[in-house]
Write an enzyme that holds these catalytic residues in place. Structure first.
Site, mmCIF file in Angstrom:
data_model
loop_
_atom_site.group_PDB
_atom_site.id
_atom_site.type_symbol
_atom_site.label_atom_id
_atom_site.label_comp_id
_atom_site.label_asym_id
_atom_site.label_seq_id
_atom_site.Cartn_x
_atom_site.Cartn_y
_atom_site.Cartn_z
ATOM 1 N N LYS A 210 0.835 -1.196 0.000
ATOM 2 C CA LYS A 210 0.000 0.000 0.000
ATOM 3 C C LYS A 210 0.875 1.254 0.000
ATOM 4 C CE LYS A 210 -3.595 -2.119 2.957
ATOM 5 N NZ LYS A 210 -4.790 -1.985 2.112
ATOM 6 N N ARG A 284 -9.690 -12.198 2.862
ATOM 7 C CA ARG A 284 -10.492 -13.361 2.444
ATOM 8 C C ARG A 284 -9.705 -14.658 2.609
ATOM 9 N NH1 ARG A 284 -11.119 -10.496 -3.221
ATOM 10 N NH2 ARG A 284 -10.800 -8.780 -1.754
#
Length: 434
Positions: A210, A284
């Site tokens: 990021k 996930r």
């Protein structure tokens, strides 16, 4: 400073439609005689008072009821917790409810706001277990709670490959909490619900790293784990008398020589293989382990909760939690609970065709969408659906983008909000009556 409520309009000297006026050492909040609007006004007024540097207040007068007191607390709260509110005396039942809301709200907001340097994955699961034990000790029996913590290489050895893969790149070991709240004390009692929470205590994005601005709040990527822990604790305070299991899937997603890489393939306990095409879609990957375990318990329903996608946040901002499910009845029940508790949720689409939008040439599925313009929140849910056998029924996925605010608003300070605790507790309690 004393704070009172009034049904009269503020003097024009305080501005057009002013919600606050002052007299000596007192402040008056001016209501509009509309239930939901007035609760919002009280929360806004509390924010204004904190913005003026006021740290200690006493709520006085007969108009302060449970909901007004709660609205004021929500608006007055700040992450530094350098404030004091003296609440008015309420009747026993609303007084107990207010204290339970504050207790659970403080836990959720406090732990989400905590820096990653002190809240490691193991610390998170330990703190969550301690909180539920304490709630059971106060409102039920401590013996109603049993749990185990699986950490480090034990995760790999026991087949929890998602949590292990994401967390192995950090010196702070990944961990999984498996907690059983069983007030019946009967080991054969049916499980009302399984709660599965994402607990990424810091998310750098891994090798799909990021930018700094996007990473600055990533200590809060465990908001789903905190929210479900708080909701279970609050349900216990409200008298939950059926069995609920809690699974927290916790790790740090960092870059190192041991970190997972793009192109890696994870094979889960249920035989599904997943190719990693983006290490920043790690939530996930860890949730899958928890969902497999939850599904094996044959519960009445499953809720997973995660700060999962930027797509959900783009759709609803920080103002709503997103709900994705094919079970219309369960969604209806959730929204009934949300309405009863005055908390904001919004439904996003999840259809079978989303399951065909996460294709991989090397594994059963990929951890990001495979179509040029995909619905990110929906394809993330589609990924998770491969780990719930009967995914069309009795399963809710909540993409909880309202857990934290990077900037304040007229209702909330910077930081965690606690939104959703009451709704999810309400849902558990209402479903337990059916």
């Amino acid at each position: 400073m004393q704070i009172t409520l009034s049904n009269t309009l503020a003097n024009d000297a305080w501005g057009k439609n002013a919600i606050l006026s002052f007299d000596s050492n007192k402040a008056m909040i001016h209501l509009k005689n509309n239930g939901k609007t007035d609760r919002t006004l009280v929360q806004q007024a509390a924010r204004k008072l904190r913005g003026q540097g006021i740290k200690e207040v006493e709520l006085v007068g007969e108009k302060w009821d449970l909901e007004f007191c709660w609205a004021f607390y929500q608006g007055f709260y700040t992450a530094k917790q350098d404030y004091a509110i003296e609440f008015p005396h309420l009747d026993d039942e609303p007084q107990d409810e207010l204290l339970a809301r504050i207790e659970c709200g403080d836990f959720v907001r406090g732990i989400i706001n905590e820096p990653a340097q002190s809240l490691t994955p193991v610390k998170l699961v330990e703190r969550a277990a301690e909180f539920i034990l304490n709630q059971a000790d106060i409102y039920n029996e401590k013996s109603a709670v049993s749990f185990k913590i699986i950490s480090g290489e034990e995760l790999e050895q026991q087949g929890y490959h998602g949590i292990w893969t994401v967390g192995k790149g950090s010196a702070n070991l990944p961990a999984m909490l498996q907690l059983d709240f069983n007030p019946t004390q009967d080991s054969n009692a049916p499980v009302l619900a399984c709660l599965v929470g994402k607990g990424i205590t810091f998310d750098s994005g891994g090798y799909s790293i990021k930018p700094s601005d996007g990473m600055s709040t990533m200590r809060t990527d465990m908001g789903g784990a905190a929210l479900l822990t708080g909701a279970l604790g609050f349900a216990i305070a409200r008298g939950l008398n059926q069995r609920v299991k809690l699974y927290l899937c916790c790790a740090e997603n960092l870059v190192s020589n041991n970190a997972f890489k793009l192109g890696d393939i994870i094979t889960y306990k249920n035989g599904v293989s997943a190719e990693v095409l983006n290490t920043d879609a790690e939530g996930r990957l860890v949730l899958a382990d928890g969902l497999i375990e939850a599904d094996n318990q044959n519960p009445g329903f499953i809720i997973d909760c995660a700060t999962l996608t930027g797509a959900a946040k783009s759709a609803v901002g920080n103002d709503y939690h997103s709900v994705l499910s094919m079970d219309d009845e369960l969604v209806k029940n959730l929204f009934q609970s949300a309405q009863a508790e005055n908390e904001p949720f919004w439904r996003l689409p999840f259809e079978d065709f989303h399951r065909s939008q996460i294709n991989s040439s090397f594994a059963d599925i990929a951890n990001i969408g495979s179509v040029p313009v995909g619905a990110g929140a929906s394809t993330a849910t589609a990924f998770l659906s491969y780990f719930v056998k009967n995914y069309k029924q009795n399963w809710l996925h909540i993409d909880c983008s309202a857990t934290y605010r990077k900037s304040g608003s007229d209702l909330w300070s910077v930081g965690a909000t606690g939104i959703g605790v009451q709704t999810l507790a309400n849902l558990m309690l209402s479903r337990s009556l059916k």
